[in-house]
Write an enzyme that holds these catalytic residues in place. Structure first.
Site, PDB file in Angstrom:
ATOM      1  N   ASP A  19      29.370  11.969   8.181  1.00 20.72           N
ATOM      2  CA  ASP A  19      29.492  11.091   9.352  1.00 20.72           C
ATOM      3  C   ASP A  19      28.560  11.522  10.476  1.00 20.72           C
ATOM      4  OD1 ASP A  19      30.542   8.879  10.638  1.00 20.72           O
ATOM      5  OD2 ASP A  19      32.183  10.012  11.557  1.00 20.72           O
ATOM      6  N   HIS A  36      20.704   6.524   8.970  1.00 24.77           N
ATOM      7  CA  HIS A  36      21.144   6.577   7.574  1.00 24.77           C
ATOM      8  C   HIS A  36      20.036   7.139   6.689  1.00 24.77           C
ATOM      9  CE1 HIS A  36      24.798   4.670   8.676  1.00 24.77           C
ATOM     10  NE2 HIS A  36      24.261   3.507   8.961  1.00 24.77           N
ATOM     11  N   LEU A 130      26.825  19.969 -12.477  1.00 21.43           N
ATOM     12  CA  LEU A 130      27.491  19.484 -11.255  1.00 21.43           C
ATOM     13  C   LEU A 130      27.919  18.043 -11.467  1.00 21.43           C
ATOM     14  CD1 LEU A 130      28.149  19.653  -8.144  1.00 21.43           C
ATOM     15  CD2 LEU A 130      25.826  18.840  -7.736  1.00 21.43           C
TER      16      LEU A 130
HETATM   17  C1  IPE Z   1      33.883   7.382   7.177  1.00 26.71           C
HETATM   18  O1  IPE Z   1      33.151   7.278   8.355  1.00 26.71           O
HETATM   19  C2  IPE Z   1      33.157   6.707   6.062  1.00 26.71           C
HETATM   20  C3  IPE Z   1      31.904   7.323   5.653  1.00 26.71           C
HETATM   21  C4  IPE Z   1      31.363   8.407   6.129  1.00 26.71           C
HETATM   22  C5  IPE Z   1      31.245   6.667   4.572  1.00 26.71           C
HETATM   23  P1  IPE Z   1      33.386   6.112   9.426  1.00 26.71           P
HETATM   24  O2  IPE Z   1      32.350   6.295  10.460  1.00 26.71           O
HETATM   25  O3  IPE Z   1      33.429   4.795   8.743  1.00 26.71           O
HETATM   26  O4  IPE Z   1      34.854   6.453   9.974  1.00 26.71           O
HETATM   27  P2  IPE Z   1      35.549   6.080  11.340  1.00 26.71           P
HETATM   28  O5  IPE Z   1      35.333   4.616  11.549  1.00 26.71           O
HETATM   29  O6  IPE Z   1      34.886   6.871  12.416  1.00 26.71           O
HETATM   30  O7  IPE Z   1      36.970   6.479  11.153  1.00 26.71           O
HETATM   31  C1  IPE Z   2      28.278   7.692   8.366  1.00 25.34           C
HETATM   32  O1  IPE Z   2      27.637   7.602   9.581  1.00 25.34           O
HETATM   33  C2  IPE Z   2      27.649   6.826   7.304  1.00 25.34           C
HETATM   34  C3  IPE Z   2      28.405   5.610   6.985  1.00 25.34           C
HETATM   35  C4  IPE Z   2      29.594   5.310   7.425  1.00 25.34           C
HETATM   36  C5  IPE Z   2      27.765   4.650   6.115  1.00 25.34           C
HETATM   37  P1  IPE Z   2      28.041   6.508  10.654  1.00 25.34           P
HETATM   38  O2  IPE Z   2      27.192   5.293  10.449  1.00 25.34           O
HETATM   39  O3  IPE Z   2      29.492   6.251  10.650  1.00 25.34           O
HETATM   40  O4  IPE Z   2      27.610   7.240  11.996  1.00 25.34           O
HETATM   41  P2  IPE Z   2      28.403   7.237  13.364  1.00 25.34           P
HETATM   42  O5  IPE Z   2      29.770   7.729  13.096  1.00 25.34           O
HETATM   43  O6  IPE Z   2      28.394   5.833  13.864  1.00 25.34           O
HETATM   44  O7  IPE Z   2      27.604   8.165  14.224  1.00 25.34           O
HETATM   45 MG    MG Z   3      31.021   7.145  11.597  1.00 26.68          MG
END
Ligand code: IPE
Ligand code: IPE
Ligand code: MG
Length: 256
Positions: A19, A36, A130
């Site tokens: 995240d 990303h 793995l």
């Molecule tokens: C969890 O992150 C999902 C992934 C990393 C794929 P999110 O960014 O979607 O989670 P919330 O919305 O902060 O809970």
């Molecule tokens: C996690 O990073 C990746 C996915 C959920 C696809 P985020 O896109 O949630 O990044 P933040 O949390 O908004 O910084």
């Molecule tokens: Mg996120």
């Protein structure tokens, strides 16, 4: 043996919520998609780390069932990245002995993506170094609901009696049932939550969080997470004394 330094100090299975990509990009005043793309590099670093440390299973949360609700442009960019990664990385993963698998609801992906996923799984199916599981279009509640549906179907068809529905029967039908449960959970990005990741499977997993955004995660921090894991006493509901005695009884054996 000192119970605070259990012998099974290397996790067999690490599960990661990757995240913070969006915030990483926002801090640079760039579109989220750039975040990303930057995050994809950390995926490789994490795989290298597991291979180097002899960790046998890595499960990465790449896209949740709720992430489909993000702006169309971001979802589109993520799908493009996913296709690109499948086209570019599978050869190298295969060469390195990685078995690649996907969990989640694939019906929501395009035919082109589903085909690539199936091909990558088939190609790497016999690798043993793995097991890399990518959770894509995955939700923990959906996972449990699908397992419940499978139990209901078996009961309705007379293959299973209602009193045979228990933890083992449900646990055998959720994702990752053939792997040891995650020993260590890592979440980057500073939020202290599970966000519908492996709800069933994380019951006794050791949790580790860092403020670091996913694109900036490095080896040093992964080492820190392993260090923290090694120093935890996993009691599984028992007393510390019981755990110490069990370890003394079977030297070198971890408790799973
Ligand atoms: C969890 O992150 C999902 C992934 C990393 C794929 P999110 O960014 O979607 O989670 P919330 O919305 O902060 O809970
Ligand atoms: C996690 O990073 C990746 C996915 C959920 C696809 P985020 O896109 O949630 O990044 P933040 O949390 O908004 O910084
Ligand atoms: Mg996120």
């Amino acid at each position: 043996m000192n119970v605070s330094t259990p012998s099974a100090s290397i996790p067999r299975h690490v599960a990661v919520i990757m995240d913070g990509n969006g915030r990483w990009a926002a801090r640079r005043r760039r579109p989220r998609a750039i975040g990303h793309r930057a995050g994809a590099r950390t995926v490789n670093l994490c795989i290298d780390f597991c291979l180097a440390r002899g960790i046998g299973a890595l499960t990465l949360f790449a896209f949740s069932s709720e992430n489909w609700g993000r702006p169309e442009e971001e979802v589109g960019a993520l799908m493009k990245l996913f296709v690109g990664a499948l086209d570019r990385e599978v050869d190298e993963l295969h060469r390195r002995g990685v078995r690649l698998r996907f969990i989640g609801d694939r019906r929501r992906f395009s035919e082109a993506i589903r085909g690539r996923m199936a091909a990558a799984e088939a190609r790497t199916a016999d690798n043993t170094r793995l097991t890399l599981t990518v959770a894509a279009s995955y939700g923990g509640r959906q996972d449990i609901a699908m397992a419940a549906r499978s139990l209901a179907e078996d009961v309705a068809a007379g293959r299973l009696r209602p009193d045979e529905v228990d933890e083992a029967a449900l646990g055998a039908r959720v994702a990752l049932a053939d792997l040891p449960a995650p020993d260590l959970f890592i979440r980057t990005g500073g939020d202290l939550r599970i966000s519908n990741f492996l709800l069933w499977q994380l019951a006794y997993t050791e949790l580790w969080f860092t403020e670091t955004l996913w694109p900036e995660l490095g080896i040093e921090e992964l080492e820190q997470a392993l260090g923290a894991y090694a120093s935890r006493e996993r009691r599984f509901g028992l007393t510390g004394e019981q755990i110490a005695n069990a370890q003394d009884a079977v030297p070198g054996e971890g408790h799973s």
